[in-house]
Scaffold this motif. Structure first.
Motif, PDB file in Angstrom:
ATOM      1  N   LEU A 192       0.830  -1.209   0.000  1.00 25.01           N
ATOM      2  CA  LEU A 192       0.000   0.000   0.000  1.00 25.01           C
ATOM      3  C   LEU A 192       0.865   1.260   0.000  1.00 25.01           C
ATOM      4  N   LYS A 193       1.967   1.202   0.740  1.00 23.51           N
ATOM      5  CA  LYS A 193       2.875   2.345   0.775  1.00 23.51           C
ATOM      6  C   LYS A 193       3.482   2.580  -0.604  1.00 23.51           C
ATOM      7  N   GLU A 194       3.899   1.481  -1.248  1.00 26.47           N
ATOM      8  CA  GLU A 194       4.466   1.617  -2.592  1.00 26.47           C
ATOM      9  C   GLU A 194       3.409   2.109  -3.577  1.00 26.47           C
ATOM     10  N   LYS A 195       2.180   1.662  -3.349  1.00 30.36           N
ATOM     11  CA  LYS A 195       1.087   2.079  -4.229  1.00 30.36           C
ATOM     12  C   LYS A 195       0.861   3.585  -4.125  1.00 30.36           C
ATOM     13  N   ALA A 196       0.946   4.096  -2.894  1.00 32.96           N
ATOM     14  CA  ALA A 196       0.743   5.531  -2.681  1.00 32.96           C
ATOM     15  C   ALA A 196       1.858   6.350  -3.322  1.00 32.96           C
ATOM     16  N   GLU A 197       3.054   5.746  -3.404  1.00 29.53           N
ATOM     17  CA  GLU A 197       4.205   6.469  -3.952  1.00 29.53           C
ATOM     18  C   GLU A 197       4.424   6.189  -5.435  1.00 29.53           C
ATOM     19  N   ALA A 198       3.616   5.281  -5.992  1.00 26.78           N
ATOM     20  CA  ALA A 198       3.832   4.853  -7.379  1.00 26.78           C
ATOM     21  C   ALA A 198       3.382   5.912  -8.373  1.00 26.78           C
ATOM     22  N   LYS A 199       3.943   5.792  -9.573  1.00 24.58           N
ATOM     23  CA  LYS A 199       3.543   6.692 -10.653  1.00 24.58           C
ATOM     24  C   LYS A 199       2.108   6.384 -11.067  1.00 24.58           C
ATOM     25  N   ASP A 200       1.447   7.387 -11.580  1.00 24.67           N
ATOM     26  CA  ASP A 200       0.086   7.181 -12.072  1.00 24.67           C
ATOM     27  C   ASP A 200       0.097   6.145 -13.192  1.00 24.67           C
ATOM     28  N   GLY A 201      -0.951   5.347 -13.226  1.00 22.73           N
ATOM     29  CA  GLY A 201      -1.081   4.363 -14.298  1.00 22.73           C
ATOM     30  C   GLY A 201      -0.690   2.963 -13.885  1.00 22.73           C
ATOM     31  N   LEU A 202       0.049   2.836 -12.762  1.00 27.51           N
ATOM     32  CA  LEU A 202       0.423   1.505 -12.288  1.00 27.51           C
ATOM     33  C   LEU A 202      -0.707   0.934 -11.440  1.00 27.51           C
ATOM     34  N   GLY A 203      -1.188  -0.251 -11.809  1.00 26.48           N
ATOM     35  CA  GLY A 203      -2.271  -0.877 -11.069  1.00 26.48           C
ATOM     36  C   GLY A 203      -1.758  -1.708  -9.906  1.00 26.48           C
ATOM     37  N   SER A 204      -2.682  -2.235  -9.126  1.00 26.58           N
ATOM     38  CA  SER A 204      -2.319  -3.010  -7.935  1.00 26.58           C
ATOM     39  C   SER A 204      -1.461  -4.217  -8.285  1.00 26.58           C
ATOM     40  N   ILE A 205      -1.821  -4.922  -9.360  1.00 28.98           N
ATOM     41  CA  ILE A 205      -1.093  -6.143  -9.714  1.00 28.98           C
ATOM     42  C   ILE A 205       0.348  -5.825 -10.103  1.00 28.98           C
ATOM     43  N   GLU A 206       0.543  -4.751 -10.876  1.00 31.09           N
ATOM     44  CA  GLU A 206       1.901  -4.369 -11.272  1.00 31.09           C
ATOM     45  C   GLU A 206       2.737  -3.983 -10.053  1.00 31.09           C
ATOM     46  N   ILE A 207       2.104  -3.282  -9.123  1.00 30.75           N
ATOM     47  CA  ILE A 207       2.828  -2.845  -7.921  1.00 30.75           C
ATOM     48  C   ILE A 207       3.196  -4.050  -7.049  1.00 30.75           C
ATOM     49  N   ILE A 208       2.273  -5.002  -6.942  1.00 25.94           N
ATOM     50  CA  ILE A 208       2.557  -6.211  -6.159  1.00 25.94           C
ATOM     51  C   ILE A 208       3.725  -6.975  -6.781  1.00 25.94           C
ATOM     52  N   ARG A 209       3.697  -7.103  -8.098  1.00 27.35           N
ATOM     53  CA  ARG A 209       4.792  -7.828  -8.763  1.00 27.35           C
ATOM     54  C   ARG A 209       6.125  -7.131  -8.521  1.00 27.35           C
ATOM     55  N   SER A 210       6.130  -5.820  -8.662  1.00 28.07           N
ATOM     56  CA  SER A 210       7.361  -5.067  -8.440  1.00 28.07           C
ATOM     57  C   SER A 210       7.867  -5.267  -7.015  1.00 28.07           C
ATOM     58  N   PHE A 211       6.954  -5.233  -6.049  1.00 28.61           N
ATOM     59  CA  PHE A 211       7.342  -5.401  -4.645  1.00 28.61           C
ATOM     60  C   PHE A 211       7.910  -6.796  -4.403  1.00 28.61           C
ATOM     61  N   LEU A 212       7.243  -7.814  -4.921  1.00 27.97           N
ATOM     62  CA  LEU A 212       7.699  -9.187  -4.700  1.00 27.97           C
ATOM     63  C   LEU A 212       9.058  -9.431  -5.349  1.00 27.97           C
ATOM     64  N   GLU A 213       9.266  -8.885  -6.526  1.00 31.70           N
ATOM     65  CA  GLU A 213      10.549  -9.079  -7.197  1.00 31.70           C
ATOM     66  C   GLU A 213      11.676  -8.374  -6.443  1.00 31.70           C
ATOM     67  N   LYS A 214      11.390  -7.197  -5.903  1.00 31.50           N
ATOM     68  CA  LYS A 214      12.418  -6.457  -5.155  1.00 31.50           C
ATOM     69  C   LYS A 214      12.744  -7.130  -3.824  1.00 31.50           C
ATOM     70  N   ASN A 215      11.772  -7.827  -3.255  1.00 36.16           N
ATOM     71  CA  ASN A 215      11.960  -8.450  -1.938  1.00 36.16           C
ATOM     72  C   ASN A 215      11.963  -9.978  -2.028  1.00 36.16           C
ATOM     73  N   ALA A 216      12.397 -10.474  -3.179  1.00 31.92           N
ATOM     74  CA  ALA A 216      12.324 -11.915  -3.446  1.00 31.92           C
ATOM     75  C   ALA A 216      13.060 -12.747  -2.397  1.00 31.92           C
ATOM     76  N   LYS A 217      14.279 -12.369  -2.068  1.00 33.83           N
ATOM     77  CA  LYS A 217      15.088 -13.182  -1.157  1.00 33.83           C
ATOM     78  C   LYS A 217      14.430 -13.309   0.211  1.00 33.83           C
ATOM     79  N   GLU A 218      13.945 -12.188   0.743  1.00 38.73           N
ATOM     80  CA  GLU A 218      13.334 -12.201   2.074  1.00 38.73           C
ATOM     81  C   GLU A 218      12.056 -13.041   2.107  1.00 38.73           C
ATOM     82  N   LEU A 219      11.376 -13.120   0.979  1.00 38.62           N
ATOM     83  CA  LEU A 219      10.100 -13.837   0.925  1.00 38.62           C
ATOM     84  C   LEU A 219      10.252 -15.290   0.473  1.00 38.62           C
TER      85      LEU A 219
END
Length: 329
Positions: free
Chosen positions: A242-269
């Motif tokens: 949700l925090k990344e979503k609030a800071e994201a550029k316009d036009g990025l949907g929830s699914i794109e933001i989730i994917r970006s977050f998971l890829e950036k935090n892949a090791k921890e997850l």
């Protein structure tokens, strides 16, 4: 067993471990925690091709053992045979569970690959020629005897040669054949010396196998399933999304933001890194494409986002369980 081939140790080898304890050394005496651990390590090692158990594996498994919450006190504590037998079963189960979550990838070097190589004169001659050429960096047509050590290192585990750090006896073999000096050899002499060293190495490995642990991590979804079973951790992920979503550029949907977050935090997850290989990219593409088709592009509130994140993680965990990803640790 063909050495050099990758073996995955995921705990299944421990299903048939002998879990009976020998009687106490003295009549009516108790068994110490240290004694129980030694028995467990010996039995587990025997079931894992003689592998010397990594300290990380045994230490983590010990944290799963309720009776060993205080490790130092546990080692000196004494238990009757019934309690000791239960601890042995629990500890071996803990090691199996740890291997299930974090499998080891090993090669069992037993001399068979070297045997095949030495039996094929043409293959060996080509190998010796290639090694000699690589090591003759000055193109003199001669190299020192001591270069045999580098030749063995170049052959490596894939060709059935253990690292010197894992098999110090290699140094003894080199000394035995005078392969630690600076006398220079031509290609034919080099090949003859290499052959003699490899023949002895094959014999030594056939007597006592070397189990080499590769620096490979298997991503099989086990850590993801732990995340899915922890509501607090799942909610924490959603808050970050949700925090990344609030800071994201316009036009990025929830699914794109989730994917970006998971890829950036892949090791921890416990997810594979998207840059690891093409199979990982295809995995993410498949999961997120199917989710997008099912969920559409509507923006979601927190409660719906929790469900979406959970759905995505469940799909990824299922895929990884069916098709684990191997990547360099």
């Amino acid at each position: 067993m063909s050495d050099g081939a990758l073996q995955v140790l995921d705990g299944t080898h421990l299903r048939d471990v002998d879990l009976t304890l020998p009687p106490p050394p003295e009549l009516h005496s108790a068994l110490s925690g240290a004694y129980i651990l030694d028995i467990a390590h010996s039995r587990v090692s025997a079931s894992l091709f003689g592998l010397s158990l990594p300290q990380r594996l045994t230490a983590t498994a010990l944290t799963r053992l309720p009776a060993a919450s205080d490790h130092h006190a546990f080692r000196s504590a004494e238990f009757d045979l019934e309690k000791a037998s239960q601890i042995l079963r629990d500890y071996v189960t803990a090691i199996a569970d740890e291997l299930k979550d974090n499998p080891l990838v090993v090669s069992v070097l037993d001399g068979s690959t070297l045997n095949l190589l030495l039996e094929d004169e043409d293959d060996f001659a080509m190998l010796a020629e290639n090694l000699f050429t690589d090591l003759d960096v000055e193109d003199k047509g001669k190299i020192s005897k001591s270069q045999i050590q580098n030749a063995l290192s170049q052959m490596g585990v894939d060709m059935g040669v253990p690292p010197f750090s894992e098999f110090p006896q290699l140094n003894d073999l080199l000394r035995k054949h005078g392969a630690d000096g600076e006398e220079e050899l031509g290609q034919a002499q080099f090949a003859q010396l290499l052959q003699s060293v490899l023949q002895d190495l094959e014999e030594e490995l056939s007597k006592k196998n070397v189990v080499y642990i590769h620096n490979i991590q298997i991503i099989n979804g086990s850590k993801l399933r732990q995340v899915l079973g922890n509501e607090e951790e799942l909610n924490s992920i959603v808050v970050k999304v949700l925090k990344e979503k609030a800071e994201a550029k316009d036009g990025l949907g929830s699914i794109e933001i989730i994917r970006s977050f998971l890829e950036k935090n892949a090791k921890e997850l416990g997810l594979p890194r998207s840059e690891a290989n093409e199979a990982v990219v295809l995995l993410y593409d498949d999961v997120f494409t199917n989710v997008a088709k099912a969920k559409g592009s509507a923006e979601l509130e927190k409660e719906e986002l929790v469900k979406l994140v959970k759905d995505i993680l469940e799909r990824l965990a299922e895929q990884l369980q069916s098709n684990p990803i191997f990547e360099e640790a």
